[in-house]
Design a protein around this motif. Structure first.
Motif, PDB file in Angstrom:
ATOM      1  N   LEU A 188      -1.160   2.275   6.990  1.00 34.43           N
ATOM      2  CA  LEU A 188      -1.207   1.444   5.787  1.00 34.43           C
ATOM      3  C   LEU A 188      -0.262   0.256   5.901  1.00 34.43           C
ATOM      4  N   ASP A 189       0.918   0.470   6.473  1.00 32.73           N
ATOM      5  CA  ASP A 189       1.861  -0.633   6.667  1.00 32.73           C
ATOM      6  C   ASP A 189       1.280  -1.668   7.625  1.00 32.73           C
ATOM      7  N   TRP A 190       0.561  -1.220   8.656  1.00 32.62           N
ATOM      8  CA  TRP A 190      -0.056  -2.142   9.601  1.00 32.62           C
ATOM      9  C   TRP A 190      -1.103  -3.004   8.898  1.00 32.62           C
ATOM     10  N   VAL A 191      -1.949  -2.384   8.079  1.00 33.59           N
ATOM     11  CA  VAL A 191      -2.968  -3.130   7.344  1.00 33.59           C
ATOM     12  C   VAL A 191      -2.297  -4.115   6.383  1.00 33.59           C
ATOM     13  N   ALA A 192      -1.275  -3.688   5.683  1.00 40.20           N
ATOM     14  CA  ALA A 192      -0.569  -4.585   4.765  1.00 40.20           C
ATOM     15  C   ALA A 192       0.004  -5.781   5.521  1.00 40.20           C
ATOM     16  N   ALA A 193       0.568  -5.542   6.692  1.00 39.06           N
ATOM     17  CA  ALA A 193       1.117  -6.638   7.494  1.00 39.06           C
ATOM     18  C   ALA A 193       0.003  -7.575   7.961  1.00 39.06           C
ATOM     19  N   GLU A 194      -1.127  -7.027   8.335  1.00 37.78           N
ATOM     20  CA  GLU A 194      -2.274  -7.851   8.736  1.00 37.78           C
ATOM     21  C   GLU A 194      -2.721  -8.757   7.589  1.00 37.78           C
ATOM     22  N   LEU A 195      -2.761  -8.205   6.402  1.00 39.28           N
ATOM     23  CA  LEU A 195      -3.242  -8.971   5.251  1.00 39.28           C
ATOM     24  C   LEU A 195      -2.238 -10.009   4.773  1.00 39.28           C
ATOM     25  N   LEU A 217       0.850  -1.190   0.000  1.00 45.70           N
ATOM     26  CA  LEU A 217       0.000   0.000   0.000  1.00 45.70           C
ATOM     27  C   LEU A 217       0.885   1.240   0.000  1.00 45.70           C
ATOM     28  N   LEU A 218       0.508   2.213  -0.798  1.00 45.47           N
ATOM     29  CA  LEU A 218       1.277   3.449  -0.890  1.00 45.47           C
ATOM     30  C   LEU A 218       0.577   4.568  -0.150  1.00 45.47           C
ATOM     31  N   HIS A 219       1.332   5.333   0.596  1.00 40.62           N
ATOM     32  CA  HIS A 219       0.798   6.495   1.284  1.00 40.62           C
ATOM     33  C   HIS A 219       0.948   7.705   0.364  1.00 40.62           C
ATOM     34  N   LEU A 220      -0.180   8.224  -0.110  1.00 43.30           N
ATOM     35  CA  LEU A 220      -0.178   9.354  -1.047  1.00 43.30           C
ATOM     36  C   LEU A 220      -1.127  10.445  -0.531  1.00 43.30           C
ATOM     37  N   PRO A 221      -0.761  11.101   0.571  1.00 42.39           N
ATOM     38  CA  PRO A 221      -1.670  12.079   1.183  1.00 42.39           C
ATOM     39  C   PRO A 221      -1.940  13.302   0.318  1.00 42.39           C
ATOM     40  N   ASP A 222      -1.090  13.553  -0.664  1.00 40.46           N
ATOM     41  CA  ASP A 222      -1.273  14.733  -1.525  1.00 40.46           C
ATOM     42  C   ASP A 222      -1.868  14.377  -2.884  1.00 40.46           C
ATOM     43  N   GLY A 223      -2.461  13.188  -2.985  1.00 38.94           N
ATOM     44  CA  GLY A 223      -3.089  12.774  -4.232  1.00 38.94           C
ATOM     45  C   GLY A 223      -2.247  11.767  -4.995  1.00 38.94           C
ATOM     46  N   TYR A 224      -2.848  11.187  -6.004  1.00 44.23           N
ATOM     47  CA  TYR A 224      -2.144  10.149  -6.750  1.00 44.23           C
ATOM     48  C   TYR A 224      -1.919  10.552  -8.209  1.00 44.23           C
ATOM     49  N   THR A 225      -1.156  11.613  -8.365  1.00 42.16           N
ATOM     50  CA  THR A 225      -0.729  12.038  -9.703  1.00 42.16           C
ATOM     51  C   THR A 225       0.310  11.033 -10.208  1.00 42.16           C
ATOM     52  N   PRO A 226       0.508  10.968 -11.505  1.00 41.65           N
ATOM     53  CA  PRO A 226       1.512  10.033 -12.026  1.00 41.65           C
ATOM     54  C   PRO A 226       2.899  10.226 -11.397  1.00 41.65           C
ATOM     55  N   GLU A 227       3.290  11.470 -11.161  1.00 42.24           N
ATOM     56  CA  GLU A 227       4.609  11.733 -10.574  1.00 42.24           C
ATOM     57  C   GLU A 227       4.692  11.206  -9.144  1.00 42.24           C
ATOM     58  N   ARG A 228       3.664  11.422  -8.367  1.00 47.45           N
ATOM     59  CA  ARG A 228       3.668  10.959  -6.973  1.00 47.45           C
ATOM     60  C   ARG A 228       3.625   9.435  -6.899  1.00 47.45           C
ATOM     61  N   VAL A 229       2.791   8.833  -7.749  1.00 50.43           N
ATOM     62  CA  VAL A 229       2.713   7.369  -7.770  1.00 50.43           C
ATOM     63  C   VAL A 229       4.058   6.794  -8.199  1.00 50.43           C
ATOM     64  N   ARG A 230       4.666   7.369  -9.224  1.00 50.04           N
ATOM     65  CA  ARG A 230       5.970   6.897  -9.720  1.00 50.04           C
ATOM     66  C   ARG A 230       6.998   6.856  -8.592  1.00 50.04           C
ATOM     67  N   ASP A 231       7.146   7.963  -7.885  1.00 45.15           N
ATOM     68  CA  ASP A 231       8.168   8.053  -6.845  1.00 45.15           C
ATOM     69  C   ASP A 231       7.861   7.149  -5.657  1.00 45.15           C
ATOM     70  N   ALA A 232       6.611   7.145  -5.211  1.00 51.63           N
ATOM     71  CA  ALA A 232       6.231   6.325  -4.050  1.00 51.63           C
ATOM     72  C   ALA A 232       6.312   4.835  -4.382  1.00 51.63           C
ATOM     73  N   LEU A 233       5.881   4.459  -5.577  1.00 56.41           N
ATOM     74  CA  LEU A 233       5.885   3.059  -5.960  1.00 56.41           C
ATOM     75  C   LEU A 233       7.306   2.523  -6.096  1.00 56.41           C
ATOM     76  N   ALA A 234       8.159   3.265  -6.755  1.00 55.27           N
ATOM     77  CA  ALA A 234       9.551   2.820  -6.904  1.00 55.27           C
ATOM     78  C   ALA A 234      10.212   2.667  -5.539  1.00 55.27           C
ATOM     79  N   ALA A 235       9.981   3.627  -4.647  1.00 53.19           N
ATOM     80  CA  ALA A 235      10.574   3.553  -3.307  1.00 53.19           C
ATOM     81  C   ALA A 235      10.035   2.353  -2.531  1.00 53.19           C
ATOM     82  N   LYS A 236       8.727   2.109  -2.614  1.00 55.47           N
ATOM     83  CA  LYS A 236       8.115   1.004  -1.872  1.00 55.47           C
ATOM     84  C   LYS A 236       8.584  -0.346  -2.401  1.00 55.47           C
ATOM     85  N   ILE A 237       8.682  -0.475  -3.721  1.00 55.32           N
ATOM     86  CA  ILE A 237       9.134  -1.736  -4.311  1.00 55.32           C
ATOM     87  C   ILE A 237      10.529  -2.085  -3.808  1.00 55.32           C
TER      88      ILE A 237
END
Length: 117
Positions: free
Chosen positions: A94-101, A2-22
């Motif tokens: 979000l990390d807690w929920v991901a760990a639960e799942l 799960l990605l934390h995107l409190p400022d919205g999910y624009t392509p740029e924000r998703v790109r950076d958050a997703l790469a970092a999370k992966i």
């Protein structure tokens, strides 16, 4: 994941958050990512390079190609009902929920204390 995107999910924000999370995932889980169609993945080629992962896309109107995604969405609704404002939740939430799942199923089954099984 799960990605934390409190400022919205624009392509740029998703790109950076997703790469970092992966990059935080164990290597054995980083072989590939299958994504649904969506404008937020406009920068998928950069994510693939930054996170060193192969990215595939499901065909439009083909939910059988994303069965795990559909199942996970259903499980997430237990924690975040449809329409929930996810910006109210922290990255730690979000990390807690991901760990639960991802915990073994037996960890989520209430124990009755019975020993006669």
């Amino acid at each position: 994941m799960l990605l934390h995107l409190p400022d919205g999910y624009t392509p740029e924000r998703v790109r950076d958050a997703l790469a970092a999370k992966i990059k935080t995932l164990p290597e054995m889980l980083r072989a590939s990512l299958t994504w649904d169609q969506g404008p937020e993945m406009r920068d998928w080629k950069q994510v693939a390079v930054d996170a060193d992962i192969d990215i595939f896309f499901c065909d439009p109107h083909a939910p059988w190609q994303r069965a795990t995604n559909e199942n996970t969405n259903g499980l997430l609704r237990q924690y975040f009902p449809k329409g929930t404002d996810l910006t109210l939740h922290s990255a730690q939430d979000l990390d807690w929920v991901a760990a639960e799942l991802t915990a073994p199923q037996t960890a989520r089954i209430p124990q009755t204390g019975r020993t006669d099984r």
